[in-house]
Design an enzyme around this catalytic site. Structure first.
Site, PDB file in Angstrom:
ATOM      1  N   GLU A  23       2.932  -3.106   0.939  1.00 41.17           N
ATOM      2  CA  GLU A  23       2.942  -3.379   2.381  1.00 41.17           C
ATOM      3  C   GLU A  23       3.633  -4.703   2.699  1.00 41.17           C
ATOM      4  OE1 GLU A  23      -1.336  -2.684   2.266  1.00 41.17           O
ATOM      5  OE2 GLU A  23      -1.098  -1.274   3.918  1.00 41.17           O
ATOM      6  N   ALA A  58      -3.950  -5.911  -2.587  1.00 37.74           N
ATOM      7  CA  ALA A  58      -4.991  -6.807  -2.118  1.00 37.74           C
ATOM      8  C   ALA A  58      -5.961  -7.014  -3.275  1.00 37.74           C
ATOM      9  CB  ALA A  58      -5.704  -6.191  -0.919  1.00 37.74           C
ATOM     10  N   GLU A 103      -4.601   3.114  -2.520  1.00 29.16           N
ATOM     11  CA  GLU A 103      -5.907   2.799  -1.922  1.00 29.16           C
ATOM     12  C   GLU A 103      -6.898   3.950  -1.959  1.00 29.16           C
ATOM     13  OE1 GLU A 103      -2.970   2.018  -0.634  1.00 29.16           O
ATOM     14  OE2 GLU A 103      -2.986  -0.057   0.047  1.00 29.16           O
ATOM     15  N   GLY A 116      -1.410  -3.578  -0.928  1.00 27.39           N
ATOM     16  CA  GLY A 116      -0.969  -4.687  -0.082  1.00 27.39           C
ATOM     17  C   GLY A 116       0.353  -5.287  -0.539  1.00 27.39           C
TER      18      GLY A 116
HETATM   19  N1  CAA Z   1      -6.878  -7.177  -7.411  1.00 28.75           N
HETATM   20  C1  CAA Z   1      -7.516  -8.011  -8.273  1.00 28.75           C
HETATM   21  N2  CAA Z   1      -7.172  -8.142  -9.566  1.00 28.75           N
HETATM   22  C2  CAA Z   1      -6.160  -7.390 -10.026  1.00 28.75           C
HETATM   23  C3  CAA Z   1      -5.456  -6.503  -9.183  1.00 28.75           C
HETATM   24  C4  CAA Z   1      -5.852  -6.421  -7.816  1.00 28.75           C
HETATM   25  N3  CAA Z   1      -5.231  -5.635  -6.925  1.00 28.75           N
HETATM   26  N4  CAA Z   1      -4.503  -5.885  -9.914  1.00 28.75           N
HETATM   27  C5  CAA Z   1      -4.609  -6.372 -11.164  1.00 28.75           C
HETATM   28  N5  CAA Z   1      -5.604  -7.285 -11.231  1.00 28.75           N
HETATM   29  C6  CAA Z   1      -6.055  -8.033 -12.414  1.00 28.75           C
HETATM   30  C7  CAA Z   1      -6.810  -7.140 -13.386  1.00 28.75           C
HETATM   31  O1  CAA Z   1      -8.156  -7.020 -12.973  1.00 28.75           O
HETATM   32  C8  CAA Z   1      -6.636  -7.891 -14.671  1.00 28.75           C
HETATM   33  O2  CAA Z   1      -7.548  -8.972 -14.687  1.00 28.75           O
HETATM   34  P1  CAA Z   1      -8.339  -9.329 -16.073  1.00 28.75           P
HETATM   35  O3  CAA Z   1      -7.237  -9.713 -17.042  1.00 28.75           O
HETATM   36  O4  CAA Z   1      -9.197 -10.473 -15.675  1.00 28.75           O
HETATM   37  O5  CAA Z   1      -9.047  -8.089 -16.491  1.00 28.75           O
HETATM   38  C9  CAA Z   1      -5.231  -8.495 -14.550  1.00 28.75           C
HETATM   39  O6  CAA Z   1      -4.919  -8.479 -13.140  1.00 28.75           O
HETATM   40  C10 CAA Z   1      -4.189  -7.674 -15.262  1.00 28.75           C
HETATM   41  O7  CAA Z   1      -4.258  -6.343 -14.790  1.00 28.75           O
HETATM   42  P2  CAA Z   1      -4.404  -5.066 -15.784  1.00 28.75           P
HETATM   43  O8  CAA Z   1      -5.091  -5.468 -17.036  1.00 28.75           O
HETATM   44  O9  CAA Z   1      -4.996  -3.959 -14.987  1.00 28.75           O
HETATM   45  O10 CAA Z   1      -2.866  -4.792 -16.095  1.00 28.75           O
HETATM   46  P3  CAA Z   1      -2.212  -3.389 -16.502  1.00 28.75           P
HETATM   47  O11 CAA Z   1      -0.831  -3.694 -16.964  1.00 28.75           O
HETATM   48  O12 CAA Z   1      -3.084  -2.600 -17.384  1.00 28.75           O
HETATM   49  O13 CAA Z   1      -2.093  -2.579 -15.099  1.00 28.75           O
HETATM   50  C11 CAA Z   1      -1.653  -2.325 -12.759  1.00 28.75           C
HETATM   51  C12 CAA Z   1      -1.291  -3.071 -14.046  1.00 28.75           C
HETATM   52  C13 CAA Z   1      -1.227  -0.842 -12.845  1.00 28.75           C
HETATM   53  C14 CAA Z   1      -0.915  -3.003 -11.612  1.00 28.75           C
HETATM   54  C15 CAA Z   1      -3.179  -2.404 -12.554  1.00 28.75           C
HETATM   55  O14 CAA Z   1      -3.581  -3.756 -12.653  1.00 28.75           O
HETATM   56  C16 CAA Z   1      -3.657  -1.879 -11.245  1.00 28.75           C
HETATM   57  O15 CAA Z   1      -3.748  -0.677 -11.037  1.00 28.75           O
HETATM   58  N6  CAA Z   1      -4.025  -2.782 -10.283  1.00 28.75           N
HETATM   59  C17 CAA Z   1      -4.608  -2.422  -9.044  1.00 28.75           C
HETATM   60  C18 CAA Z   1      -3.596  -1.802  -8.110  1.00 28.75           C
HETATM   61  C19 CAA Z   1      -4.235  -1.398  -6.809  1.00 28.75           C
HETATM   62  O16 CAA Z   1      -5.092  -0.546  -6.747  1.00 28.75           O
HETATM   63  N7  CAA Z   1      -3.784  -2.028  -5.685  1.00 28.75           N
HETATM   64  C20 CAA Z   1      -4.252  -1.712  -4.376  1.00 28.75           C
HETATM   65  C21 CAA Z   1      -5.373  -2.609  -3.972  1.00 28.75           C
HETATM   66  S1  CAA Z   1      -6.093  -2.088  -2.438  1.00 28.75           S
HETATM   67  C22 CAA Z   1      -5.092  -2.722  -1.230  1.00 28.75           C
HETATM   68  O17 CAA Z   1      -4.061  -3.293  -1.488  1.00 28.75           O
HETATM   69  C23 CAA Z   1      -5.597  -2.535   0.168  1.00 28.75           C
HETATM   70  C24 CAA Z   1      -4.611  -2.840   1.241  1.00 28.75           C
HETATM   71  O18 CAA Z   1      -3.804  -2.016   1.598  1.00 28.75           O
HETATM   72  C25 CAA Z   1      -4.646  -4.094   1.946  1.00 28.75           C
END
Ligand code: CAA
Length: 261
Positions: free
Chosen positions: A115, A67, A135, A112
């Site tokens: 999921e 998400a 999360e 998400g």
């Molecule tokens: N939401 C918003 N933006 C996101 C995102 C997310 N879930 N995941 C990645 N992005 C964005 C980053 O902010 C980044 O944007 P900028 O270039 O503007 O800085 C861009 O995508 C590229 O990401 P990274 O630079 O972080 O890429 P990376 O290769 O270093 O890492 C990754 C990749 C491991 C997937 C890392 O991006 C990450 O950990 N993302 C978040 C994962 C996460 O925590 N997901 C769960 C969200 S909570 C949820 O989903 C709740 C639910 O159950 C409904």
């Protein structure tokens, strides 16, 4: 066809492909993506020519990285709940769609994104796929059904481990724990999806729909009621023209020509 965050194509007869396209945020799910996925699913569900759905993410890196954290940061508790309700509605719609939905996981499927893949009928992963429910590292819990669908697929112990540690699972482990059905090379992912969707599209349409619903709805019933439901649906299938055609074709040693009636 292109919605704002979605690419919709029909790459083979009977096969609808939805590609989530937000590469700047690794295809993260915000309310707009959820809305557009819901609309595309409703369109596909209302189109009798669609026999199987493939769902994937644009780019090399991510299926869906979760998400949208930037969008969630601004949400109040009530807005967070509404967002979860919206997500749950989409996941349920995937499960109830009148055709099998196959997730083609090409990279990160986190939060998400995991999921969303879990709500598809089954998952095919590329060797680069990575799954996880991170999360708890953000101070929240899975909100689109992860605690429940992961438990049903991989069992309680593994689900609790993944939802409380946030540990990421690579494709080979995902295959071993039963999270995905197949792992293929990244370049072969779409072809594998098309192969499976093509097999589905050749079978009797009503029977395919009924078989999917028996599995999806039956898993929430006790065994005796689920089996009684199966017996009823078995009877319903006998009432179709396709049953007459399928059995006749087998006995006459020819290929069946199903009409979805
Ligand atoms: N939401 C918003 N933006 C996101 C995102 C997310 N879930 N995941 C990645 N992005 C964005 C980053 O902010 C980044 O944007 P900028 O270039 O503007 O800085 C861009 O995508 C590229 O990401 P990274 O630079 O972080 O890429 P990376 O290769 O270093 O890492 C990754 C990749 C491991 C997937 C890392 O991006 C990450 O950990 N993302 C978040 C994962 C996460 O925590 N997901 C769960 C969200 S909570 C949820 O989903 C709740 C639910 O159950 C409904």
């Amino acid at each position: 066809m292109a919605h704002g965050t979605l690419r919709v194509t029909d790459p083979a007869p009977g096969v609808r492909l939805l590609t989530i396209h937000r590469p700047q945020a690794l295809n993260a799910l915000n309310p707009q993506v959820l809305r557009e996925l819901m609309q595309a699913l409703a369109d596909a569900s209302g189109d009798a020519s669609v026999r199987a759905l493939l769902l994937t993410g644009a780019g090399e890196k991510a299926f869906v990285a979760g998400a949208d954290i930037a969008a969630m940061r601004a949400m109040s508790a009530l807005e967070g709940r509404e967002f979860a309700v919206q997500g749950h509605a989409l996941m349920r719609a995937l499960e109830m769609a009148p055709f099998p939905a196959i997730a083609l996981v090409n990279g990160y499927a986190l939060g998400g994104g995991c999921e969303l893949a879990l709500a598809c009928d089954f998952i095919v992963a590329s060797e680069k796929a990575v799954f996880g429910q991170p999360e708890v590292g953000l101070g929240i819990v899975p909100g689109f059904g992860g605690t429940q669908r992961l438990t049903r697929l991989v069992g309680k112990g593994m689900a609790v481990e993944l939802c409380t540690t946030g540990r990421q699972v690579k494709a080979d482990e995902a295959l071993r724990i039963g999270l995905v059905n197949h792992v293929v090379a990244p370049a072969a992912l779409l072809d594998k999806g098309l192969e499976l969707a093509g097999q589905i599209a050749q079978k009797a349409p009503v029977a395919v729909k009924l078989a999917k619903h028996l599995v999806q709805r039956g898993q929430d019933m006790d065994l005796a009621n689920a089996n009684a439901f199966e017996a009823d649906v078995f009877g319903v299938a006998f009432g179709t023209d396709d049953r007459v055609e399928g059995m006749g074709a087998f006995l006459e040693k020819r290929k069946a020509e199903f009409r979805g009636r």
